[in-house]
Design a protein around this motif. Structure first.
Motif, PDB file in Angstrom:
ATOM      1  N   GLN A   2       0.309 -43.644 -26.068  1.00 44.20           N
ATOM      2  CA  GLN A   2      -0.068 -44.075 -24.722  1.00 44.20           C
ATOM      3  C   GLN A   2      -1.467 -43.589 -24.353  1.00 44.20           C
ATOM      4  OE1 GLN A   2       2.384 -42.529 -21.590  1.00 44.20           O
ATOM      5  NE2 GLN A   2       2.114 -40.415 -22.196  1.00 44.20           N
ATOM      6  N   LYS A   3      -2.040 -44.249 -23.376  1.00 48.40           N
ATOM      7  CA  LYS A   3      -3.346 -43.880 -22.836  1.00 48.40           C
ATOM      8  C   LYS A   3      -3.134 -43.078 -21.558  1.00 48.40           C
ATOM      9  CE  LYS A   3      -5.889 -46.313 -25.714  1.00 48.40           C
ATOM     10  NZ  LYS A   3      -6.847 -45.730 -26.594  1.00 48.40           N
ATOM     11  N   THR A  12      -6.565 -41.453 -25.677  1.00 50.45           N
ATOM     12  CA  THR A  12      -5.253 -41.564 -26.301  1.00 50.45           C
ATOM     13  C   THR A  12      -4.570 -40.210 -26.234  1.00 50.45           C
ATOM     14  OG1 THR A  12      -6.070 -43.278 -27.790  1.00 50.45           O
ATOM     15  CG2 THR A  12      -4.052 -42.144 -28.438  1.00 50.45           C
ATOM     16  N   ASN A  14      -2.270 -37.307 -27.378  1.00 47.21           N
ATOM     17  CA  ASN A  14      -1.751 -36.816 -28.648  1.00 47.21           C
ATOM     18  C   ASN A  14      -0.637 -35.782 -28.453  1.00 47.21           C
ATOM     19  OD1 ASN A  14      -3.270 -34.716 -27.734  1.00 47.21           O
ATOM     20  ND2 ASN A  14      -4.478 -34.447 -29.586  1.00 47.21           N
TER      21      ASN A  14
END
Length: 166
Positions: A2-3, A12, A14
């Protein structure tokens, strides 16, 4: 992946946000994980020996005092907003920044909307997971809703009159 909005840009994510039902045995050893605070309170010592980075998330009814003595172990503290009308997370972020001196990332998760971002930033948030049905690009503009602040905040410790005197 997901952003999210972090540092005034879309990046992004992590990190893996683990649900409340996660057991200690299910936590991966090498991933960057954000665990529920209950897991930290129960297995904190064992979690510090993991290889991956560690974060914790607080629900709106779990106060930051419960982790105040352990802040050095967390790279991320996420605060859940179960509904956009629940404002306890704003206070939690200020407490983490101002009372407990937390310097790491404070992330807003849950029912997070564009209209809230500017005020969340003022309270100490620096990362935002926008609700899935909203556009993070459009929400990013919410951080620029106002250009001048009069009051102090986690992001500006001096009121306007003091800044003008300087």
């Amino acid at each position: 992946m997901q952003k999210i909005i972090k540092g005034r840009e879309i990046v992004t994510d992590n990190w893996h946000l683990l649900p409340k039902e996660t057991t200690f045995e299910e936590i991966p050893n090498t991933d960057n994980v954000i665990i529920p605070v209950a897991l930290w309170l129960e297995h904190g010592h064992a979690l510090t020996t993991r290889d991956g980075r560690l974060g914790v998330w607080l629900d709106s009814d779990e106060e930051p005092e419960s982790i105040a003595d352990s802040l050095e172990h967390f790279q991320v503290i996420a605060i859940n907003f179960p509904a956009f009308t629940d404002g306890r997370g704003f206070s939690y972020a200020r407490l983490l920044r101002e009372r407990f001196g937390y310097k790491g990332e404070i992330r807003a998760i849950g029912d997070v909307l564009q209209d809230q971002l500017y005020f969340m930033q003022r309270c100490g948030f620096d990362a935002y997971v926008i609700r899935a049905d909203r556009d993070p690009e459009a929400a990013l503009a919410g951080l620029n809703d106002f250009t001048v602040t009069y009051q102090t905040g986690a992001d500006q410790p001096q009121p306007l009159f003091r800044r003008r005197l300087a």
